[in-house]
Design a protein around this motif. Structure first.
Motif, PDB file in Angstrom:
ATOM      1  N   VAL A 102       0.837  -1.197   0.000  1.00 15.83           N
ATOM      2  CA  VAL A 102       0.000   0.000   0.000  1.00 15.83           C
ATOM      3  C   VAL A 102       0.872   1.245   0.000  1.00 15.83           C
ATOM      4  O   VAL A 102       2.027   1.217   0.445  1.00 15.83           O
ATOM      5  CB  VAL A 102      -0.952   0.059   1.221  1.00 15.83           C
ATOM      6  N   ASP A 103       0.315   2.349  -0.500  1.00 16.77           N
ATOM      7  CA  ASP A 103       0.930   3.661  -0.379  1.00 16.77           C
ATOM      8  C   ASP A 103       0.290   4.346   0.820  1.00 16.77           C
ATOM      9  O   ASP A 103      -0.876   4.766   0.750  1.00 16.77           O
ATOM     10  CB  ASP A 103       0.698   4.479  -1.649  1.00 16.77           C
ATOM     11  N   PRO A 104       0.993   4.458   1.934  1.00 17.79           N
ATOM     12  CA  PRO A 104       0.347   4.962   3.149  1.00 17.79           C
ATOM     13  C   PRO A 104      -0.076   6.420   3.067  1.00 17.79           C
ATOM     14  O   PRO A 104      -0.848   6.879   3.918  1.00 17.79           O
ATOM     15  CB  PRO A 104       1.438   4.773   4.217  1.00 17.79           C
ATOM     16  N   ASN A 105       0.398   7.124   2.067  1.00 15.80           N
ATOM     17  CA  ASN A 105       0.047   8.541   1.939  1.00 15.80           C
ATOM     18  C   ASN A 105      -1.081   8.783   0.940  1.00 15.80           C
ATOM     19  O   ASN A 105      -1.322   9.923   0.539  1.00 15.80           O
ATOM     20  CB  ASN A 105       1.291   9.341   1.554  1.00 15.80           C
ATOM     21  N   ALA A 106      -1.788   7.712   0.545  1.00 21.16           N
ATOM     22  CA  ALA A 106      -2.899   7.858  -0.409  1.00 21.16           C
ATOM     23  C   ALA A 106      -3.998   6.849  -0.110  1.00 21.16           C
ATOM     24  O   ALA A 106      -4.476   6.145  -0.993  1.00 21.16           O
ATOM     25  CB  ALA A 106      -2.388   7.700  -1.838  1.00 21.16           C
ATOM     26  N   LEU A 107      -4.410   6.787   1.149  1.00 24.58           N
ATOM     27  CA  LEU A 107      -5.418   5.815   1.570  1.00 24.58           C
ATOM     28  C   LEU A 107      -6.709   6.520   1.964  1.00 24.58           C
ATOM     29  O   LEU A 107      -6.697   7.498   2.713  1.00 24.58           O
ATOM     30  CB  LEU A 107      -4.907   4.994   2.761  1.00 24.58           C
ATOM     31  N   ASP A 108      -7.841   6.005   1.474  1.00 25.10           N
ATOM     32  CA  ASP A 108      -9.143   6.506   1.890  1.00 25.10           C
ATOM     33  C   ASP A 108      -9.547   5.874   3.212  1.00 25.10           C
ATOM     34  O   ASP A 108      -9.379   4.659   3.404  1.00 25.10           O
ATOM     35  CB  ASP A 108     -10.206   6.186   0.845  1.00 25.10           C
ATOM     36  N   LEU A 109     -10.096   6.680   4.112  1.00 28.59           N
ATOM     37  CA  LEU A 109     -10.603   6.205   5.393  1.00 28.59           C
ATOM     38  C   LEU A 109     -12.082   6.553   5.484  1.00 28.59           C
ATOM     39  O   LEU A 109     -12.484   7.681   5.162  1.00 28.59           O
ATOM     40  CB  LEU A 109      -9.864   6.853   6.568  1.00 28.59           C
ATOM     41  N   SER A 110     -12.888   5.601   5.939  1.00 34.26           N
ATOM     42  CA  SER A 110     -14.331   5.845   6.029  1.00 34.26           C
ATOM     43  C   SER A 110     -14.880   5.207   7.302  1.00 34.26           C
ATOM     44  O   SER A 110     -14.543   4.062   7.620  1.00 34.26           O
ATOM     45  CB  SER A 110     -15.040   5.256   4.812  1.00 34.26           C
ATOM     46  N   LEU A 111     -15.721   5.957   8.011  1.00 33.79           N
ATOM     47  CA  LEU A 111     -16.363   5.443   9.228  1.00 33.79           C
ATOM     48  C   LEU A 111     -17.829   5.817   9.214  1.00 33.79           C
ATOM     49  O   LEU A 111     -18.187   6.959   8.905  1.00 33.79           O
ATOM     50  CB  LEU A 111     -15.674   6.005  10.482  1.00 33.79           C
ATOM     51  N   LYS A 112     -18.690   4.838   9.534  1.00 32.47           N
ATOM     52  CA  LYS A 112     -20.124   5.049   9.636  1.00 32.47           C
ATOM     53  C   LYS A 112     -20.599   4.686  11.042  1.00 32.47           C
ATOM     54  O   LYS A 112     -20.075   3.767  11.661  1.00 32.47           O
ATOM     55  CB  LYS A 112     -20.886   4.183   8.623  1.00 32.47           C
ATOM     56  N   VAL A 113     -21.599   5.400  11.496  1.00 30.02           N
ATOM     57  CA  VAL A 113     -22.293   5.047  12.732  1.00 30.02           C
ATOM     58  C   VAL A 113     -23.753   4.812  12.374  1.00 30.02           C
ATOM     59  O   VAL A 113     -24.417   5.696  11.823  1.00 30.02           O
ATOM     60  CB  VAL A 113     -22.173   6.159  13.793  1.00 30.02           C
ATOM     61  N   ASN A 114     -24.216   3.605  12.616  1.00 30.67           N
ATOM     62  CA  ASN A 114     -25.587   3.211  12.268  1.00 30.67           C
ATOM     63  C   ASN A 114     -25.896   3.494  10.800  1.00 30.67           C
ATOM     64  O   ASN A 114     -26.977   3.953  10.440  1.00 30.67           O
ATOM     65  CB  ASN A 114     -26.595   3.930  13.170  1.00 30.67           C
ATOM     66  N   GLY A 115     -24.897   3.237   9.944  1.00 29.56           N
ATOM     67  CA  GLY A 115     -25.082   3.376   8.508  1.00 29.56           C
ATOM     68  C   GLY A 115     -24.896   4.778   7.972  1.00 29.56           C
ATOM     69  O   GLY A 115     -24.926   4.978   6.748  1.00 29.56           O
ATOM     70  N   GLN A 116     -24.699   5.753   8.844  1.00 30.94           N
ATOM     71  CA  GLN A 116     -24.523   7.137   8.422  1.00 30.94           C
ATOM     72  C   GLN A 116     -23.035   7.494   8.409  1.00 30.94           C
ATOM     73  O   GLN A 116     -22.334   7.283   9.397  1.00 30.94           O
ATOM     74  CB  GLN A 116     -25.260   8.089   9.371  1.00 30.94           C
ATOM     75  N   ILE A 117     -22.559   8.042   7.286  1.00 34.58           N
ATOM     76  CA  ILE A 117     -21.144   8.422   7.184  1.00 34.58           C
ATOM     77  C   ILE A 117     -20.836   9.537   8.178  1.00 34.58           C
ATOM     78  O   ILE A 117     -21.527  10.557   8.223  1.00 34.58           O
ATOM     79  CB  ILE A 117     -20.813   8.914   5.765  1.00 34.58           C
ATOM     80  N   ARG A 118     -19.840   9.312   8.991  1.00 35.50           N
ATOM     81  CA  ARG A 118     -19.378  10.328   9.926  1.00 35.50           C
ATOM     82  C   ARG A 118     -17.989  10.842   9.552  1.00 35.50           C
ATOM     83  O   ARG A 118     -17.716  12.032   9.658  1.00 35.50           O
ATOM     84  CB  ARG A 118     -19.351   9.748  11.355  1.00 35.50           C
ATOM     85  N   GLN A 119     -17.104   9.937   9.145  1.00 29.87           N
ATOM     86  CA  GLN A 119     -15.765  10.348   8.744  1.00 29.87           C
ATOM     87  C   GLN A 119     -15.462   9.820   7.354  1.00 29.87           C
ATOM     88  O   GLN A 119     -15.749   8.654   7.044  1.00 29.87           O
ATOM     89  CB  GLN A 119     -14.705   9.810   9.712  1.00 29.87           C
ATOM     90  N   HIS A 120     -14.906  10.665   6.521  1.00 31.85           N
ATOM     91  CA  HIS A 120     -14.417  10.248   5.212  1.00 31.85           C
ATOM     92  C   HIS A 120     -13.243  11.147   4.872  1.00 31.85           C
ATOM     93  O   HIS A 120     -13.403  12.353   4.679  1.00 31.85           O
ATOM     94  CB  HIS A 120     -15.493  10.341   4.136  1.00 31.85           C
ATOM     95  N   GLY A 121     -12.058  10.559   4.854  1.00 34.28           N
ATOM     96  CA  GLY A 121     -10.863  11.343   4.606  1.00 34.28           C
ATOM     97  C   GLY A 121      -9.837  10.531   3.843  1.00 34.28           C
ATOM     98  O   GLY A 121     -10.080   9.387   3.440  1.00 34.28           O
ATOM     99  N   ASN A 122      -8.688  11.135   3.627  1.00 36.14           N
ATOM    100  CA  ASN A 122      -7.599  10.478   2.922  1.00 36.14           C
ATOM    101  C   ASN A 122      -6.294  10.852   3.609  1.00 36.14           C
ATOM    102  O   ASN A 122      -6.134  11.992   4.086  1.00 36.14           O
ATOM    103  CB  ASN A 122      -7.572  10.920   1.448  1.00 36.14           C
ATOM    104  N   THR A 123      -5.368   9.912   3.654  1.00 38.58           N
ATOM    105  CA  THR A 123      -4.105  10.184   4.340  1.00 38.58           C
ATOM    106  C   THR A 123      -3.283  11.267   3.643  1.00 38.58           C
ATOM    107  O   THR A 123      -2.295  11.747   4.212  1.00 38.58           O
ATOM    108  CB  THR A 123      -3.263   8.901   4.471  1.00 38.58           C
ATOM    109  N   SER A 124      -3.683  11.680   2.460  1.00 43.31           N
ATOM    110  CA  SER A 124      -3.015  12.819   1.818  1.00 43.31           C
ATOM    111  C   SER A 124      -3.239  14.109   2.610  1.00 43.31           C
ATOM    112  O   SER A 124      -2.521  15.101   2.402  1.00 43.31           O
ATOM    113  CB  SER A 124      -3.513  12.995   0.385  1.00 43.31           C
ATOM    114  N   ASP A 125      -4.225  14.117   3.516  1.00 45.17           N
ATOM    115  CA  ASP A 125      -4.511  15.284   4.346  1.00 45.17           C
ATOM    116  C   ASP A 125      -3.692  15.283   5.643  1.00 45.17           C
ATOM    117  O   ASP A 125      -3.817  16.203   6.460  1.00 45.17           O
ATOM    118  CB  ASP A 125      -6.009  15.338   4.678  1.00 45.17           C
ATOM    119  N   LEU A 126      -2.850  14.272   5.832  1.00 49.60           N
ATOM    120  CA  LEU A 126      -2.005  14.239   7.028  1.00 49.60           C
ATOM    121  C   LEU A 126      -1.099  15.464   7.076  1.00 49.60           C
ATOM    122  O   LEU A 126      -0.491  15.862   6.075  1.00 49.60           O
ATOM    123  CB  LEU A 126      -1.126  12.988   7.025  1.00 49.60           C
ATOM    124  N   ILE A 127      -0.996  16.065   8.247  1.00 49.08           N
ATOM    125  CA  ILE A 127      -0.060  17.168   8.436  1.00 49.08           C
ATOM    126  C   ILE A 127       1.365  16.634   8.459  1.00 49.08           C
ATOM    127  O   ILE A 127       2.263  17.181   7.822  1.00 49.08           O
ATOM    128  CB  ILE A 127      -0.397  17.920   9.740  1.00 49.08           C
TER     129      ILE A 127
END
Length: 264
Positions: A175-200
C-alpha cells in the motif's frame, strides 16, 4: 489471505505475528511462502488483533488538517504525541464497551504503523525501512476523561476495548500509506471520510520524529491521527450509545464492525 481472497492459516509456520515475524528477515521469509499451500480457514471464528505482544501504543493527535480545523485548534508545528495503554487492544469486530457512566465516548478511524526493526534517531528518508506494515485502528476516546479530567489525553483513550486493531496487517510493499481513503459510519450514516493525503505529518515524518526521543522496537504500534468527522466536532456534539454499530474501512486494510454495549 491468498491472491483469491481465501483466509489461510500461518499456524503451521509461525506461532503468532510477533517480533520475529515482523522483523525484515521474518517478512522476507513469509513473502517467499506459497500461500496457496497453507491450510484454509473455512469458518473463521472471532478475529483477534493481528499483532501479538504490542509493547507500546504511540498516538499522534490533531494530524489531519480538517480535523484540526473542526476542533478549532491551530495546525501543529510539531507532532502531538501521547500514549495509550496496551490493555485497550481488542479485535476488529469485538464490542466497544462504554465505560461506566460514560456519555461522551467518540469514534476515531486511524491508520496504524507497525514497527519492524529497532529504530533510533532515524532520518525521514530512511524511516520507511523501519516499518513492517500497516493496519486499521479505531482510537476510541472518552472525551470527558480526555478533556475534562485534567492531564494527558491517554486517560480518555485507554479503557478496555478502546483500541480495536485489524483485521489484518498489510506489509509496506502493498500500500501507499500517503494515499489511503478512510471511512467510518455510525448506524449506517457516514461520519468520517478522509484520505491520508490530508495528514499534516506523513508516515515517514512521524516515525523519524518519534525515534528522536525514544527507541522504537519491533511490534510497536503508532496510530497516526484521525480525519474530520468525530462526534465531538459535530454541532451539537454526538457520541456513541449502547446499541450503536460502528463500521470502518481503509483502502487495502480491510474493515471493522463494532456493536457498542454498556458496561453496566
Amino acid at each position: 489471505m491468498d491472491a483469491l481472497g481465501n483466509v489461510r492459516s500461518l499456524r503451521p509456520i509461525v506461532r503468532d505475528i510477533d517480533t520475529d515475524v515482523l522483523s525484515p528477515e521474518g517478512l522476507r521469509f513469509l513473502s517467499a511462502l506459497d500461500s496457496s499451500k497453507l491450510p484454509l480457514v473455512n469458518q473463521p471464528g472471532r478475529l483477534g488483533s493481528p499483532l501479538a505482544s504490542v509493547r507500546e501504543i504511540i498516538a499522534i493527535g490533531l494530524n489531519y488538517r480538517e480535523h484540526a480545523r473542526e476542533s478549532g485548534l491551530a495546525i501543529p508545528v510539531e507532532p502531538v504525541v501521547f500514549a495509550k495503554s496496551t490493555s485497550s487492544i481488542s479485535g476488529p469486530n469485538d464490542d466497544i464497551v462504554l465505560p461506566a457512566g460514560s456519555e461522551k465516548t467518540d469514534w476515531e478511524i486511524e491508520l496504524g504503523i507497525v514497527i519492524g526493526s529497532v529504530t533510533k534517531r532515524v532520518d525521514k528518508e530512511k524511516a520507511r525501512a523501519s516499518i513492517a506494515g500497516y493496519c486499521l485502528v479505531n482510537d476510541v476516546s472518552e472525551r470527558a476523561w480526555q478533556i475534562e479530567r485534567a492531564g494527558q489525553w491517554g486517560k480518555g483513550k485507554s479503557f478496555d476495548t478502546f483500541t480495536p486493531i485489524g483485521p489484518w496487517l498489510v506489509t509496506g510493499d502493498e500500500v501507499d500509506p500517503n494515499a489511503l481513503d478512510l471511512s467510518l459510519k455510525v448506524n449506517g450514516q457516514i461520519r468520517q471520510h478522509g484520505n491520508t493525503s490530508d495528514l499534516i505529518f506523513d508516515v515517514d515524518t512521524i516515525v523519524s520524529y518519534v525515534s528522536q526521543f525514544m527507541t522504537l522496537m519491533p511490534g510497536d504500534l503508532i496510530i497516526t491521527g484521525t480525519p474530520a468527522g468525530v462526534g465531538l466536532g459535530m454541532k451539537p456534539p454526538q457520541f456513541l450509545a449502547a446499541g450503536d454499530v460502528v463500521d470502518m474501512s481503509v483502502t487495502g486494510l480491510g474493515t471493522q464492525r463494532h456493536l457498542v454495549v454498556s458496561s453496566d
